[in-house]
Scaffold this motif. Sequence first.
Motif, PDB file in Angstrom:
ATOM      1  N   ALA A  17       0.827  -1.215   0.000  1.00 46.95           N
ATOM      2  CA  ALA A  17       0.000   0.000   0.000  1.00 46.95           C
ATOM      3  C   ALA A  17       0.852   1.252   0.000  1.00 46.95           C
ATOM      4  O   ALA A  17       0.398   2.317  -0.446  1.00 46.95           O
ATOM      5  CB  ALA A  17      -0.933  -0.010   1.213  1.00 46.95           C
ATOM      6  N   ILE A  20       4.247   3.660  -4.404  1.00 48.03           N
ATOM      7  CA  ILE A  20       3.522   4.638  -5.226  1.00 48.03           C
ATOM      8  C   ILE A  20       3.794   4.377  -6.704  1.00 48.03           C
ATOM      9  O   ILE A  20       4.874   3.923  -7.095  1.00 48.03           O
ATOM     10  CB  ILE A  20       3.933   6.084  -4.853  1.00 48.03           C
ATOM     11  CG1 ILE A  20       5.420   6.309  -5.140  1.00 48.03           C
ATOM     12  CG2 ILE A  20       3.621   6.373  -3.401  1.00 48.03           C
ATOM     13  CD1 ILE A  20       5.849   7.766  -5.014  1.00 48.03           C
ATOM     14  N   GLN A  22       2.816   2.141  -8.802  1.00 47.53           N
ATOM     15  CA  GLN A  22       2.919   0.786  -9.346  1.00 47.53           C
ATOM     16  C   GLN A  22       1.676  -0.032  -9.027  1.00 47.53           C
ATOM     17  O   GLN A  22       1.756  -1.223  -8.745  1.00 47.53           O
ATOM     18  CB  GLN A  22       4.167   0.089  -8.778  1.00 47.53           C
ATOM     19  CG  GLN A  22       5.454   0.864  -8.900  1.00 47.53           C
ATOM     20  CD  GLN A  22       5.860   1.117 -10.339  1.00 47.53           C
ATOM     21  OE1 GLN A  22       5.421   0.419 -11.261  1.00 47.53           O
ATOM     22  NE2 GLN A  22       6.694   2.129 -10.554  1.00 47.53           N
ATOM     23  N   GLU A  23       0.508   0.596  -9.081  1.00 50.27           N
ATOM     24  CA  GLU A  23      -0.725  -0.107  -8.734  1.00 50.27           C
ATOM     25  C   GLU A  23      -1.010  -1.278  -9.670  1.00 50.27           C
ATOM     26  O   GLU A  23      -1.673  -2.240  -9.272  1.00 50.27           O
ATOM     27  CB  GLU A  23      -1.902   0.873  -8.756  1.00 50.27           C
ATOM     28  CG  GLU A  23      -1.917   1.885  -7.625  1.00 50.27           C
ATOM     29  CD  GLU A  23      -0.914   3.004  -7.833  1.00 50.27           C
ATOM     30  OE1 GLU A  23      -0.368   3.093  -8.961  1.00 50.27           O
ATOM     31  OE2 GLU A  23      -0.686   3.798  -6.898  1.00 50.27           O
ATOM     32  N   HIS A  24      -0.523  -1.199 -10.911  1.00 50.38           N
ATOM     33  CA  HIS A  24      -0.752  -2.309 -11.842  1.00 50.38           C
ATOM     34  C   HIS A  24       0.028  -3.558 -11.443  1.00 50.38           C
ATOM     35  O   HIS A  24      -0.280  -4.660 -11.933  1.00 50.38           O
ATOM     36  CB  HIS A  24      -0.343  -1.874 -13.251  1.00 50.38           C
ATOM     37  CG  HIS A  24       1.116  -1.556 -13.400  1.00 50.38           C
ATOM     38  ND1 HIS A  24       1.689  -0.422 -12.869  1.00 50.38           N
ATOM     39  CD2 HIS A  24       2.120  -2.245 -14.002  1.00 50.38           C
ATOM     40  CE1 HIS A  24       2.986  -0.417 -13.148  1.00 50.38           C
ATOM     41  NE2 HIS A  24       3.273  -1.505 -13.821  1.00 50.38           N
ATOM     42  N   THR A  26       1.219  -3.978  -7.780  1.00 51.87           N
ATOM     43  CA  THR A  26       0.897  -4.292  -6.380  1.00 51.87           C
ATOM     44  C   THR A  26      -0.507  -4.858  -6.225  1.00 51.87           C
ATOM     45  O   THR A  26      -0.743  -5.709  -5.353  1.00 51.87           O
ATOM     46  CB  THR A  26       1.055  -3.033  -5.528  1.00 51.87           C
ATOM     47  OG1 THR A  26       0.197  -1.994  -6.027  1.00 51.87           O
ATOM     48  CG2 THR A  26       2.488  -2.526  -5.568  1.00 51.87           C
ATOM     49  N   GLY A  27      -1.449  -4.419  -7.064  1.00 50.32           N
ATOM     50  CA  GLY A  27      -2.812  -4.939  -6.968  1.00 50.32           C
ATOM     51  C   GLY A  27      -2.887  -6.436  -7.221  1.00 50.32           C
ATOM     52  O   GLY A  27      -3.409  -7.201  -6.386  1.00 50.32           O
ATOM     53  N   ARG A  30      -1.099  -8.454  -4.375  1.00 48.82           N
ATOM     54  CA  ARG A  30      -1.870  -8.537  -3.126  1.00 48.82           C
ATOM     55  C   ARG A  30      -3.024  -9.533  -3.264  1.00 48.82           C
ATOM     56  O   ARG A  30      -3.333 -10.289  -2.323  1.00 48.82           O
ATOM     57  CB  ARG A  30      -2.399  -7.159  -2.757  1.00 48.82           C
ATOM     58  CG  ARG A  30      -1.316  -6.152  -2.438  1.00 48.82           C
ATOM     59  CD  ARG A  30      -1.874  -4.790  -2.125  1.00 48.82           C
ATOM     60  NE  ARG A  30      -2.586  -4.793  -0.842  1.00 48.82           N
ATOM     61  CZ  ARG A  30      -3.230  -3.737  -0.360  1.00 48.82           C
ATOM     62  NH1 ARG A  30      -3.267  -2.612  -1.052  1.00 48.82           N
ATOM     63  NH2 ARG A  30      -3.834  -3.818   0.802  1.00 48.82           N
ATOM     64  N   SER A  55       9.719  -4.098  -3.626  1.00 52.29           N
ATOM     65  CA  SER A  55       8.551  -4.979  -3.749  1.00 52.29           C
ATOM     66  C   SER A  55       8.923  -6.439  -3.522  1.00 52.29           C
ATOM     67  O   SER A  55       8.131  -7.220  -2.970  1.00 52.29           O
ATOM     68  CB  SER A  55       7.912  -4.799  -5.135  1.00 52.29           C
ATOM     69  OG  SER A  55       7.466  -3.473  -5.310  1.00 52.29           O
TER      70      SER A  55
END
Length: 664
Positions: A17, A20, A22-24, A26-27, A30, A55
């Motif tokens: 969370a 920053i 890199q949501e494509h 980390t999502g 997770r 990561s």
Amino acid sequence: MDAPLALYRRYRPETFAEVIGQEHVTGPLRAALAANRVNHAYLFSGPRGCGKTTSARILARALNCEQAPISDPCGECDSCRDLARGGPGSIDVIEIDAASHGGVDDARDLREKAYFAPVRSRYKVYIIDEAHMVTTQGFNALLKLVEEPPEHLRFIFATTEPDKVIPTIRSRTHHYPFRLIPPKLLGSYLQEICESEGVQVAPTALPLVVRAGAGSARDTLSVMDQLLGGAGPEGVTYDLAAGLLGYTPDSLLDEVIDAFAAHDGGAVFAAVDKVIETGQDPRRFTEDLLRRLRDLLIIAAVPDASATGLIDVAEDQAERLTSQARRYGAHELSRAADLVALGLTEMRGATAPRLLLELVCARVLLPGADHGTEGLAARLDRLERRVAAGVPAPSAPTAPADSEATADRVRKRDIIEEAAVSAVSAVASASDQVDAVRAAAREAGVDAVRSARSAVTKIASRVVPDVRPEPTPEPTPASSAAAEPSKPGFGVADVRRLWPDVIEQVKGLRRMAWIHLSQNSQVVSVADGLITLGFPNAGARDSFLAGKHDEVVRDAASKVLIGNWRIEAIVDGSTVVTPAPGREPEAPVEPPAPEVSVEVAPSQADRLKEAMRAPAEEPEPPVDLDSAASPDDPEFDGPTMSGTELLEQELGAQLVEEFPHQQR
């Protein structure tokens, strides 16, 4: 007292969370951790400093967390504390730098130790950083282990060049590509860090730090750490950031841009001398100048670019950029940016960058010496700005009396440029009417080649320069009233310049009205929202009004010229319509058919002259004009009208003489 850790180590994320940009990545990670669908090998690739190794550590913490399966490590168990920021590390999570351990012997040693079970944790995790440095033999030695590892073994490869990882290894991993962090997100992240550090940073300094970081979080935090270390009581100022990072100050860029806009060569070369005297790199100055021109181009195209975030500048700087963009035209800015970009390319490896910079500035200052399309467009931008400002011609500079000849030459050059643009526009629009001329000629039963010859005479008097121009009519009260604009910014010259667009709009609404406008009328005057159209004779005017074509023209003018306009049709003797030349009669051929002189639309001179030299086509069968009309035609008024009456009513034509149809 020990010195604090570097910013990129103190603020390294501990959960997905906190990562920053890199949501494509980390999502999905997770989701896989929460569902316990973890693969045995991963490949993290992307630019340096964007979060690959961080990561990988978070993934190792989540795998060995006592509360697993869990999307984010709890941070309370022994494994999470060992792998936290500043923690001692875990014996079951091994990080290997492949730059120094990428040989086949290192791979064999790893393979022998990998089969031993973990000491305290659930999994033994190998994080291989800079994986592209592993040799081909080393990858081949690891291939069997990566393909079928023991249940307690997990691999995470991190690399900036995934193409150098051999395909047999890459195909056995889950590949997650990391990206550079967007500038807006990175700027907000820096602002939060500065607030937590209690250091004041000027808003104009943050964009410089983000630009120096180039999308890398680690590099950006390193630059910010350097500025924070050298900041005084006032915090991080713009001058401090620009001086340490080597960027050109905004004041110097403003000076150069203003000098270009004013065509002040002395100020431009004085600024170049200041760049050299202050020890700045000419290449960096040229790059900063190109970036400024890019910002001006965007503001010229999108006036609210700073508010929408297209350019990242402070509020006061956005106002200066908007003011500077108004002093340029789009073509002039584009030409300057092209020249600066070309000069920047030529400076790479050059031994005399100052000389190249001065040559670039000289070319930007002299659009008049550029005879190409860009130079002509830049000069037209200057003419349009003078017309918009109410200055029809450039004023003579303050100089001795002998400069009057120079000023006269400048005025004549500007007049020639305006005439050239008008001629180019006329020829370009005329090329679109060639097919319409031929189609209309065939429908009327007239040979297309003879119609083309008739059109050449009319076009040559308007376009070809060696033909004597038509006499200019004496000014009338109606034409003198045209000097007063009917709308803000619209005079008779403006309406005539945009009139081809009105004619094109009418063409899509009613074709007969388009024929009237393109062949029988011209704009005479514009005053108080009233456009006066002149027709060569009363028949053409009455036909125009009888068909209610003025309402169609009014609607088209309101769309193109933006406003409510009224249309008035008058008989104006200065409206010249050249009749098509006729031929001497030859031996009659049965069956007879009437032949009339037909007025054709203008066309491109060179194209029509070429058509004249072409061999004549076979004549098409004669068409009876009295029976050519169809009841399905919306302009057809009834079956009792003859072809001659239809021509007189719709086109204002007058039958001069009637011959039997001739055959060559």
